[in-house]
Design a protein around this motif. Structure first.
Motif, PDB file in Angstrom:
ATOM      1  N   UNK A 124     -17.397  27.772  56.849  1.00 46.46           N
ATOM      2  CA  UNK A 124     -18.477  27.201  58.012  1.00 46.46           C
ATOM      3  C   UNK A 124     -19.716  26.901  57.326  1.00 46.46           C
ATOM      4  N   UNK A 125     -20.217  27.613  56.108  1.00 42.90           N
ATOM      5  CA  UNK A 125     -21.275  27.015  55.336  1.00 42.90           C
ATOM      6  C   UNK A 125     -21.382  25.778  55.162  1.00 42.90           C
ATOM      7  N   UNK A 126     -20.187  25.084  54.484  1.00 41.84           N
ATOM      8  CA  UNK A 126     -20.274  23.952  54.178  1.00 41.84           C
ATOM      9  C   UNK A 126     -20.177  22.817  55.156  1.00 41.84           C
ATOM     10  N   UNK A 127     -19.908  23.209  56.246  1.00 37.89           N
ATOM     11  CA  UNK A 127     -20.109  22.524  57.567  1.00 37.89           C
ATOM     12  C   UNK A 127     -21.436  22.311  57.958  1.00 37.89           C
ATOM     13  N   UNK A 128     -22.298  23.601  57.911  1.00 37.85           N
ATOM     14  CA  UNK A 128     -23.636  23.512  58.218  1.00 37.85           C
ATOM     15  C   UNK A 128     -24.476  22.736  57.326  1.00 37.85           C
ATOM     16  N   UNK A 129     -24.050  22.760  55.899  1.00 37.55           N
ATOM     17  CA  UNK A 129     -24.859  21.921  54.945  1.00 37.55           C
ATOM     18  C   UNK A 129     -24.554  20.483  55.072  1.00 37.55           C
ATOM     19  N   UNK A 130     -23.420  20.217  55.494  1.00 34.71           N
ATOM     20  CA  UNK A 130     -23.202  18.657  56.074  1.00 34.71           C
ATOM     21  C   UNK A 130     -23.870  18.288  57.108  1.00 34.71           C
ATOM     22  N   UNK A 131     -24.274  19.142  58.154  1.00 32.02           N
ATOM     23  CA  UNK A 131     -25.090  18.525  59.107  1.00 32.02           C
ATOM     24  C   UNK A 131     -26.406  18.415  58.844  1.00 32.02           C
ATOM     25  N   UNK A 132     -26.896  19.517  57.928  1.00 26.72           N
ATOM     26  CA  UNK A 132     -28.354  19.394  57.246  1.00 26.72           C
ATOM     27  C   UNK A 132     -28.674  17.918  56.526  1.00 26.72           C
ATOM     28  N   UNK A 133     -27.306  17.768  55.687  1.00 24.10           N
ATOM     29  CA  UNK A 133     -27.495  16.456  54.876  1.00 24.10           C
ATOM     30  C   UNK A 133     -27.554  15.257  55.895  1.00 24.10           C
ATOM     31  N   UNK A 134     -26.979  15.202  57.242  1.00 19.85           N
ATOM     32  CA  UNK A 134     -27.162  13.990  58.237  1.00 19.85           C
ATOM     33  C   UNK A 134     -28.539  13.928  58.608  1.00 19.85           C
ATOM     34  N   UNK A 135     -29.209  15.111  58.710  1.00 17.33           N
ATOM     35  CA  UNK A 135     -30.516  15.255  59.200  1.00 17.33           C
ATOM     36  C   UNK A 135     -31.501  14.719  58.305  1.00 17.33           C
ATOM     37  N   UNK A 136     -31.148  15.044  56.984  1.00 13.30           N
ATOM     38  CA  UNK A 136     -31.990  14.822  55.972  1.00 13.30           C
ATOM     39  C   UNK A 136     -32.209  13.082  55.824  1.00 13.30           C
ATOM     40  N   UNK A 137     -30.998  12.492  55.984  1.00 12.37           N
ATOM     41  CA  UNK A 137     -30.994  11.002  55.892  1.00 12.37           C
ATOM     42  C   UNK A 137     -31.295  10.176  57.575  1.00 12.37           C
ATOM     43  N   UNK A 138     -31.498  11.199  58.222  1.00 11.10           N
ATOM     44  CA  UNK A 138     -32.055  10.508  59.441  1.00 11.10           C
ATOM     45  C   UNK A 138     -30.870  10.129  60.407  1.00 11.10           C
TER      46      UNK A 138
END
Length: 242
Positions: free
Chosen positions: A175-189
Motif C-alpha cells: 500500500x506504500x507504493x500506492x500512496x507514493x503513486x498518488x503523491x506523484x500525481x499531486x506533484x505533477x498537478x
C-alpha cells in the motif's frame, strides 16, 4: 623532462546553479503537496455517487478491509475497485463473494453493481531478500503509476481522469507504493484520489511499519486504539471499526 600538465575538467557553474535550482523547486513543490492536502468533503456539492478503491493486503488485512466495506451503501459508492497483490487469489475471491452478497440483498440489483479487480506486483514478498526488495518495490510502484496516472489519462470512458475518488489503505507494505503513486500525481498537478489509511485492529500499542511511513502522507489517518495517538501525533481515533 617536463611532465604534461594534468587538468581536471572544472564543473560548469551554470550547470551547477541550474541543478541546484531544480532540486530546490522540486523540494518546495513536494513540501507544498504534502502540506496542502485536498479536502475529503467538497463544500457546496453532494454528488449522488463516489467511486471507491480499496487495497486488500491478504489475510487479516483483507478481512478487515472487506468488513469496512460491507457496511457501505454500494449504490452510493460505485464503481468499486479492489486492488490485490499478484498471486493473492483468495483476496480476489473474497471481494467477489462480498459483491455477490451485496448484489443479492439489493432491492434494485442493477444499481451499484459495478466493480473491478486490479492486480499489482507485490512490493516485497514474505522472506524476500533485502537485496532484491528495491527492484520489486520499483516494479510495484511503476504498476501503481500506470493505473493511477497513465491509464486514466488515456481512458476515454473516465470522465474525471482519475482512477477513483477515494482510496482506502490498511497495509501491508504494497500500500506504500500506492500512496507514493498518488503523491506523484499531486506533484505533477494531476487529479488524484483522497487517501484514507485505517490502521489494523491488531495494532494496539504501536503502529505498523506502513502506518509509520504513511501517517504524514495520507489525507486521513485512522486508528482503532486511542493509545496509538499519544503525544499528540497526527490521526483520528474513531473506536472499533472491525
Amino acid at each position: 623532462m617536463i611532465e604534461p600538465e594534468t587538468r581536471m575538467n572544472a564543473p560548469n557553474p551554470i550547470t551547477s546553479i541550474a541543478v541546484t535550482l531544480l532540486l530546490a523547486l522540486c523540494s518546495y513543490r513536494l513540501y507544498v503537496v504534502l502540506k496542502r492536502r485536498p479536502c475529503l468533503y467538497l463544500e457546496g456539492s453532494s454528488p449522488p455517487t463516489r467511486s471507491l478503491a480499496v487495497f486488500l493486503g491478504s489475510g487479516g488485512h483483507t478481512s478487515e478491509a472487506l468488513h469496512l466495506l460491507s457496511s457501505l451503501d454500494f449504490t452510493r459508492y460505485t464503481p468499486r475497485r479492489y486492488i490485490v497483490s499478484e498471486g493473492d487469489h483468495l483476496s480476489a475471491q473474497k471481494a467477489i463473494a462480498l459483491e455477490q452478497a451485496k448484489y443479492s440483498s439489493h432491492e434494485s440489483p442493477k444499481s451499484g453493481h459495478e466493480y473491478i479487480i486490479i492486480t499489482i506486483p507485490r512490493a516485497r514478498r514474505v522472506h524476500q531478500s533485502l537485496f532484491s526488495t528495491p527492484l520489486s518495490t520499483l516494479w510495484s510502484l511503476l504498476a501503481c503509476i500506470y493505473y493511477l496516472t497513465i491509464e486514466p489519462a488515456f481512458s476515454l470512458r473516465t470522465q474525471t481522469k482519475m482512477l477513483t475518488d477515494v482510496l482506502i489503505l490498511n497495509g501491508p507494505g504494497t500500500c506504500t507504493t500506492l500512496c507514493i503513486a498518488v503523491i506523484f500525481n499531486r506533484f505533477l498537478g494531476l487529479p488524484s484520489p483522497r487517501v484514507i489509511y485505517v490502521e489494523s485492529f491488531a495494532r494496539v500499542h504501536s503502529l505498523s511499519a506502513s502506518g509509520r511511513l504513511l501517517r504524514p502522507l495520507v489525507d486521513r489517518f485512522i486508528v482503532q486504539w486511542p493509545q496509538l495517538l499519544q503525544y499528540g501525533k497526527r490521526g483520528d481515533y474513531v473506536g472499533w471499526l472491525i
